[in-house]
Design a protein around this motif. Structure first.
Motif, PDB file in Angstrom:
ATOM      1  N   ILE A   1     -47.322 -34.591 -52.994  1.00  0.00           N
ATOM      2  CA  ILE A   1     -47.321 -35.959 -53.518  1.00  0.00           C
ATOM      3  C   ILE A   1     -45.876 -36.374 -53.783  1.00  0.00           C
ATOM      4  O   ILE A   1     -45.180 -35.750 -54.587  1.00  0.00           O
ATOM      5  CB  ILE A   1     -48.145 -36.083 -54.814  1.00  0.00           C
ATOM      6  CG1 ILE A   1     -49.619 -35.798 -54.542  1.00  0.00           C
ATOM      7  CG2 ILE A   1     -47.981 -37.464 -55.433  1.00  0.00           C
ATOM      8  CD1 ILE A   1     -50.312 -36.832 -53.688  1.00  0.00           C
ATOM      9  N   ASP A   2     -45.434 -37.409 -53.093  1.00  0.00           N
ATOM     10  CA  ASP A   2     -44.084 -37.944 -53.259  1.00  0.00           C
ATOM     11  C   ASP A   2     -44.121 -39.018 -54.349  1.00  0.00           C
ATOM     12  O   ASP A   2     -44.868 -39.994 -54.232  1.00  0.00           O
ATOM     13  CB  ASP A   2     -43.628 -38.555 -51.929  1.00  0.00           C
ATOM     14  CG  ASP A   2     -42.227 -39.151 -51.988  1.00  0.00           C
ATOM     15  OD1 ASP A   2     -41.642 -39.223 -53.087  1.00  0.00           O
ATOM     16  OD2 ASP A   2     -41.725 -39.556 -50.917  1.00  0.00           O
ATOM     17  N   PRO A   3     -43.341 -38.866 -55.420  1.00  0.00           N
ATOM     18  CA  PRO A   3     -43.395 -39.864 -56.491  1.00  0.00           C
ATOM     19  C   PRO A   3     -42.958 -41.253 -56.037  1.00  0.00           C
ATOM     20  O   PRO A   3     -43.292 -42.249 -56.685  1.00  0.00           O
ATOM     21  CB  PRO A   3     -42.449 -39.302 -57.554  1.00  0.00           C
ATOM     22  CG  PRO A   3     -41.524 -38.397 -56.801  1.00  0.00           C
ATOM     23  CD  PRO A   3     -42.352 -37.804 -55.706  1.00  0.00           C
ATOM     24  N   PHE A   4     -42.228 -41.326 -54.935  1.00  0.00           N
ATOM     25  CA  PHE A   4     -41.783 -42.616 -54.429  1.00  0.00           C
ATOM     26  C   PHE A   4     -42.602 -43.071 -53.223  1.00  0.00           C
ATOM     27  O   PHE A   4     -42.205 -43.996 -52.511  1.00  0.00           O
ATOM     28  CB  PHE A   4     -40.297 -42.560 -54.065  1.00  0.00           C
ATOM     29  CG  PHE A   4     -39.413 -42.312 -55.254  1.00  0.00           C
ATOM     30  CD1 PHE A   4     -39.379 -43.199 -56.315  1.00  0.00           C
ATOM     31  CD2 PHE A   4     -38.628 -41.175 -55.319  1.00  0.00           C
ATOM     32  CE1 PHE A   4     -38.577 -42.968 -57.420  1.00  0.00           C
ATOM     33  CE2 PHE A   4     -37.816 -40.936 -56.418  1.00  0.00           C
ATOM     34  CZ  PHE A   4     -37.793 -41.833 -57.469  1.00  0.00           C
ATOM     35  N   GLY A   5     -43.746 -42.418 -53.013  1.00  0.00           N
ATOM     36  CA  GLY A   5     -44.616 -42.795 -51.909  1.00  0.00           C
ATOM     37  C   GLY A   5     -45.891 -43.449 -52.413  1.00  0.00           C
ATOM     38  O   GLY A   5     -46.251 -43.345 -53.589  1.00  0.00           O
ATOM     39  N   ALA A   6     -46.571 -44.141 -51.512  1.00  0.00           N
ATOM     40  CA  ALA A   6     -47.846 -44.762 -51.864  1.00  0.00           C
ATOM     41  C   ALA A   6     -48.852 -43.680 -52.247  1.00  0.00           C
ATOM     42  O   ALA A   6     -48.908 -42.617 -51.633  1.00  0.00           O
ATOM     43  CB  ALA A   6     -48.368 -45.574 -50.688  1.00  0.00           C
TER      44      ALA A   6
END
Length: 256
Positions: free
Chosen positions: A43-48
């Protein structure tokens, strides 16, 4: 599986049970930073992210602000509030759905209120409007209300409300939402309405009492295996890695 907080949430709960609110603030801060940097595997914190796992990180930072205020560390609470407002606003560049943006605005109100900053009421009113504006894009408001982002945004209010309610659930999920899910804007906007009306006074009461309850986890009433050495209650709350009294949030003892 929860978010990856590095064990700092559990340490924060232990500190609350020990009435060491400064340490609890530190541990919640570390939990918040850890989750915001790396919420979950892949999970990328800056991704949707339609679930919004970064919400846990925001919740921990907001909780740290309340802990610091209860501990009399107002300057640190202010810093955490300013930080949280900035992060919540920045995350609108990552989370894509307009209803998530409304929830992030709700978080802005939480940070301003938790830290004692100006503008909390205005932020909640802005969130109300944002929920109404997002209504046409929401098919199932109940489903959105149970995603990690929205649950995280409800947790601190419910935690602070436990103190004056003798450890009970003073603001259940149903009270935090509207009565008609067929009107998704009103259904979700009720969250901001309830917070605007209740959260400021609950935070002030926690500060005045010098007491913040632990979060509520798994509970059992009238047990024959635990008793609180501080208040005598046999009602138990298992939360994080702690076993605490449901009533006073202090460590309880195994009497088996």
């Amino acid at each position: 599986m929860r978010t990856q907080d590095g064990g700092h949430r559990a340490a924060a709960v232990t500190a609350i049970a020990d009435r060491d609110y400064r340490r609890a603030g530190d541990e919640y801060t570390r939990a918040g930073w850890r989750v915001l940097a790396d919420p979950r595997e892949r999970i990328d914190p800056f991704g949707a992210d339609e679930k919004g796992w970064v919400g846990d990180g925001l919740q921990y930072l907001a909780t740290s602000a309340v802990c610091y205020r209860v501990a009399g560390q107002d300057t640190r609470a202010t810093r955490r509030g300013v930080e949280g407002v900035a992060v919540a606003k920045d995350l609108t560049n990552a989370l894509e759905h307009p209803v998530q943006h409304a929830c992030l605005t709700e978080f802005v109100g939480d940070f301003r209120t938790a830290a004692g900053l100006d503008g909390g009421e205005a932020a909640y009113r802005e969130a109300e409007t944002a929920y109404e504006d997002a209504a046409s894009a929401v098919d199932n408001p109940q489903a959105w209300g149970t995603t990690p982002l929205f649950e995280a945004a409800a947790t601190l209010l419910q935690q602070v409300a436990r103190g004056p309610a003798n450890g009970e659930i003073a603001i259940p999920w149903e009270d935090l939402h509207g009565t008609n899910p067929d009107d998704p804007g009103q259904f979700l906007a009720q969250r901001a309405v309830v917070k605007r009306q209740r959260f400021p006074s609950l935070v002030q009461q926690a500060i005045a009492d010098g007491f913040l309850a632990t979060p509520r986890g798994t509970t059992e009433y009238d047990t024959d295996h635990h008793q609180c050495p501080h208040c005598g209650s046999t009602d138990v709350n298992w939360v994080a890695e702690s076993v605490v009294c449901l009533r006073c949030s202090r460590p309880t003892e195994d009497i088996d």
